[in-house]
Design a protein around this motif. Structure first.
Motif, mmCIF file in Angstrom:
data_model
loop_
_atom_site.group_PDB
_atom_site.id
_atom_site.type_symbol
_atom_site.label_atom_id
_atom_site.label_comp_id
_atom_site.label_asym_id
_atom_site.label_seq_id
_atom_site.Cartn_x
_atom_site.Cartn_y
_atom_site.Cartn_z
ATOM 1 N N SER A 195 27.805 -20.193 -4.142
ATOM 2 C CA SER A 195 28.175 -18.790 -4.375
ATOM 3 C C SER A 195 29.264 -18.718 -5.446
ATOM 4 N N GLN A 196 29.648 -17.515 -5.860
ATOM 5 C CA GLN A 196 30.426 -17.391 -7.085
ATOM 6 C C GLN A 196 31.772 -18.116 -7.032
ATOM 7 N N LEU A 197 32.565 -17.863 -6.003
ATOM 8 C CA LEU A 197 33.838 -18.576 -5.920
ATOM 9 C C LEU A 197 33.611 -20.038 -5.590
ATOM 10 N N ALA A 198 32.701 -20.341 -4.658
ATOM 11 C CA ALA A 198 32.475 -21.731 -4.245
ATOM 12 C C ALA A 198 31.989 -22.587 -5.399
ATOM 13 N N VAL A 199 31.128 -22.057 -6.263
ATOM 14 C CA VAL A 199 30.640 -22.861 -7.375
ATOM 15 C C VAL A 199 31.730 -23.070 -8.412
ATOM 16 N N ASN A 200 32.696 -22.162 -8.494
ATOM 17 C CA ASN A 200 33.818 -22.376 -9.399
ATOM 18 C C ASN A 200 34.823 -23.369 -8.825
ATOM 19 N N ILE A 201 34.945 -23.406 -7.507
ATOM 20 C CA ILE A 201 35.758 -24.447 -6.891
ATOM 21 C C ILE A 201 35.114 -25.807 -7.081
ATOM 22 N N THR A 202 33.791 -25.841 -7.073
ATOM 23 C CA THR A 202 33.034 -27.084 -7.264
ATOM 24 C C THR A 202 33.448 -27.773 -8.554
ATOM 25 N N GLY A 203 33.442 -29.103 -8.499
ATOM 26 C CA GLY A 203 33.835 -29.882 -9.673
ATOM 27 C C GLY A 203 32.731 -30.754 -10.207
ATOM 28 N N ASP A 204 31.481 -30.329 -10.121
ATOM 29 C CA ASP A 204 30.412 -31.095 -10.758
ATOM 30 C C ASP A 204 29.714 -30.215 -11.792
ATOM 31 N N PRO A 205 28.776 -30.768 -12.572
ATOM 32 C CA PRO A 205 28.231 -30.018 -13.705
ATOM 33 C C PRO A 205 27.533 -28.710 -13.360
ATOM 34 N N ARG A 206 27.167 -28.507 -12.109
ATOM 35 C CA ARG A 206 26.514 -27.246 -11.752
ATOM 36 C C ARG A 206 27.459 -26.059 -11.901
ATOM 37 N N ARG A 207 28.742 -26.321 -11.922
ATOM 38 C CA ARG A 207 29.712 -25.243 -12.120
ATOM 39 C C ARG A 207 29.643 -24.662 -13.529
ATOM 40 N N ILE A 208 29.385 -25.521 -14.502
ATOM 41 C CA ILE A 208 29.623 -25.162 -15.906
ATOM 42 C C ILE A 208 28.833 -23.931 -16.358
ATOM 43 N N PRO A 209 27.527 -23.797 -16.050
ATOM 44 C CA PRO A 209 26.821 -22.583 -16.484
ATOM 45 C C PRO A 209 27.318 -21.312 -15.799
ATOM 46 N N ASN A 210 28.013 -21.481 -14.676
ATOM 47 C CA ASN A 210 28.501 -20.329 -13.907
ATOM 48 C C ASN A 210 30.001 -20.101 -14.104
ATOM 49 N N ASP A 211 30.607 -20.785 -15.057
ATOM 50 C CA ASP A 211 32.064 -20.883 -15.111
ATOM 51 C C ASP A 211 32.748 -19.533 -15.247
ATOM 52 N N ASP A 212 33.684 -19.302 -14.330
ATOM 53 C CA ASP A 212 34.571 -18.150 -14.334
ATOM 54 C C ASP A 212 35.750 -18.627 -13.524
ATOM 55 N N ASP A 213 36.873 -18.925 -14.142
ATOM 56 C CA ASP A 213 37.899 -19.764 -13.506
ATOM 57 C C ASP A 213 38.310 -19.289 -12.117
ATOM 58 N N ALA A 214 38.255 -17.991 -11.847
ATOM 59 C CA ALA A 214 38.472 -17.463 -10.493
ATOM 60 C C ALA A 214 39.763 -17.978 -9.866
ATOM 61 N N GLY A 215 40.742 -18.292 -10.711
ATOM 62 C CA GLY A 215 42.011 -18.796 -10.192
ATOM 63 C C GLY A 215 41.963 -20.241 -9.748
ATOM 64 N N VAL A 216 40.946 -20.988 -10.198
ATOM 65 C CA VAL A 216 40.756 -22.375 -9.769
ATOM 66 C C VAL A 216 41.298 -23.328 -10.827
ATOM 67 N N VAL A 217 42.021 -24.345 -10.381
ATOM 68 C CA VAL A 217 42.526 -25.411 -11.239
ATOM 69 C C VAL A 217 41.913 -26.719 -10.755
ATOM 70 N N HIS A 218 41.231 -27.433 -11.649
ATOM 71 C CA HIS A 218 40.629 -28.706 -11.270
ATOM 72 C C HIS A 218 41.541 -29.870 -11.646
ATOM 73 N N PHE A 219 41.562 -30.871 -10.760
ATOM 74 C CA PHE A 219 42.348 -32.080 -11.027
ATOM 75 C C PHE A 219 41.443 -33.303 -10.889
ATOM 76 N N LEU A 220 41.895 -34.431 -11.418
ATOM 77 C CA LEU A 220 41.119 -35.665 -11.380
ATOM 78 C C LEU A 220 41.292 -36.349 -10.025
ATOM 79 N N PRO A 221 40.201 -36.745 -9.402
ATOM 80 C CA PRO A 221 40.296 -37.331 -8.058
ATOM 81 C C PRO A 221 40.633 -38.814 -8.092
ATOM 82 N N ALA A 222 40.996 -39.338 -6.954
ATOM 83 C CA ALA A 222 41.117 -40.782 -6.769
ATOM 84 C C ALA A 222 39.713 -41.334 -6.540
ATOM 85 N N TYR A 223 39.220 -42.062 -7.507
ATOM 86 C CA TYR A 223 37.853 -42.596 -7.455
ATOM 87 C C TYR A 223 37.931 -44.002 -8.017
#
Length: 461
Positions: free
Chosen positions: A157-185
């Motif tokens: 959904s709109q906010l959930a896909v913007n919280i998401t951090g994989d490529p499926r977010r990109i076509p739907n991008d609307d920052d929605a107050g979301v800040v992404h950070f790099l994970p421990a991987y």
């Protein structure tokens, strides 16, 4: 296959009905995350336990648990009966009214969580659970920003896909107050060399420092929540380094940030614990769930909140709701599912089979196949990551893409009687938690066999 695996015989009429269903699907159904016309979906005629039967009556071991949710297995008789009984008693009721199935489901769920998590807001699935969790955190703190990791998935959904951090977010991008950070991987570190010289301890420390720096730079007084998958699922089933989750909990406490643990995929026994965050000795402020709560028999999700979050809305109206919140059929399935998992010790079975069957066998597979770069997981939640070069760790295809050989391996696995879960350059091993060791060994044998196709692809360049 051995004689202990279930058998089915289908009539010509049943096969024809499946083919008609396929024709109608292609004529009228719009599918998720897909280009529509090239799609060739598999028809499912029947299911039982860890098995499904395709449109031609072929039996397949389900290593996907569908979208990793049939934790109690397919067609569990106690869950099926509970849905039937509830339908006869009370099919549906508006969410403002009490129904006994929802009340009992809430009790059972909160009993599995920390002592100060006593209330559940039920939703229709995982995406809206995460949406409401973020809304609650924002209203509770009076802040706007939400931090989420890259290589994560939180819904479509709109906010959930913007919280998401994989490529499926990109076509739907609307920052929605979301800040992404790099994970421990650790296997694909963003903070150090991608080789054996880089320790998990160093990875955790650098990742925590990165997150702290991001919070400080964004303004801690503006950050409402950090949302994390306890163990990222679709993004690769990579476990956090020791101390990482505790460090995030301390960071949240220091700055008054709500810690939301997304247990939509990893929860309800998948990792060999009722909730995956329990492996790391942390207590979140909010836990979101869906999928495994009732093995997906009827759609359900939820937001379980601690007493502090609940207190914000004790006298203040919560501005949100859903028509099907705590739907009686879904709640009855949840009650039966949780009780069945307890009675049949499915969570313990997942932990044991992960340690005794999956882990050693995947290590053997890794040693045998030059295309296998990493194997990782816990319980019945595992990933096999494929590479072009084990030393450089170059993935089989660039991030966000899938090599053609992956589809060839899926087709070959299905021909041999196994339905695998594929994502990008990985196979995920996620059968129902009721799976037997014999079934699991059969599935791993087939995976071992089809990986020769990846080895050949790597050798051919």
């Amino acid at each position: 296959m051995t004689e202990t695996f279930p058998e089915r015989e289908f009539t010509a009429e049943q096969i024809d009905a499946g083919r008609r269903a396929y024709e109608l699907d292609r004529a009228h159904v719009f599918h998720s995350w897909s280009a529509q016309e090239p799609l060739d979906p598999m028809t499912v005629l029947d299911a039982e336990g860890s098995w499904i039967w395709d449109g031609e009556g072929n039996r397949l071991l389900d290593l996907t648990s569908q979208l990793i949710y049939t934790n109690a297995g397919h067609q569990h008789p106690k869950i099926v009966q509970a849905v039937k009984d509830q339908a006869e008693a009370l099919c549906t009721v508006a969410p403002q009214h009490v129904n006994d199935a929802r009340s009992e489901a809430a009790r059972l769920i909160t009993e599995l969580l920390p002592a100060d998590i006593n209330h559940v807001f039920f939703t229709g699935g995982g995406a809206d659970a995460n949406e409401h969790a973020v809304r609650m955190a924002r209203l509770h703190t009076g802040r706007r920003k939400v931090f989420s990791a890259y290589r994560s998935y939180h819904g479509g959904s709109q906010l959930a896909v913007n919280i998401t951090g994989d490529p499926r977010r990109i076509p739907n991008d609307d920052d929605a107050g979301v800040v992404h950070f790099l994970p421990a991987y650790h296997y694909r570190s963003y903070f150090g060399p991608q080789d054996e010289s880089w320790s998990e301890k160093e990875e955790g420390e650098r990742a925590l420092q990165h997150l702290r720096d991001m919070v400080v730079l964004e303004g801690p007084g503006q950050v409402a929540a950090i949302i994390l998958e306890a163990i990222p699922g679709t993004a690769g089933i990579y476990l956090p380094p020791e101390g990482y989750m505790q460090g995030i909990r301390e960071l949240c406490d220091e700055f008054g940030i709500v810690l939301i643990m997304d247990e939509v995929m990893a929860g309800f026994g998948r990792s060999g614990m009722w909730f995956a965050h329990q492996h790391f000795d942390v207590e979140p402020d909010i836990v979101t769930f869906a999928k495994g709560v009732n093995s997906g028999y009827v759609p359900m999700g939820g937001v379980a909140m601690d007493d502090a979050i609940y207190g914000t809305f004790a006298q203040q109206v919560y501005p949100g709701g859903l028509t099907y919140s705590g739907h009686p059929l879904a709640a009855a399935a949840a009650v039966a599912g949780i009780n069945a998992m307890k009675d049949e010790q499915m969570v313990e079975n997942a932990l044991r089979l992960g340690a005794e069957v999956v882990a050693p066998r995947l290590e053997e597979i890794k040693d045998k196949h030059p295309s296998v770069g990493d194997v990782r997981g816990v319980g019945l939640f595992w990933a096999v990551e494929l590479v072009r070069d084990q030393t450089t760790r170059e993935p089989l295809a660039p991030y966000g893409q899938t090599a053609p050989v992956m589809n060839q391996m899926v087709a070959e696995a299905k021909r041999r009687g196994v339905l695998p879960f594929m994502n990008m350059n990985r196979f995920h091993i996620c059968p129902p938690l009721s799976v037997t060791a014999e079934e699991l060994e059969f599935g791993l044998d087939v995976l071992d066999e089809v990986l020769t196709l990846a080895d050949e692809s790597v050798a051919d360049g």
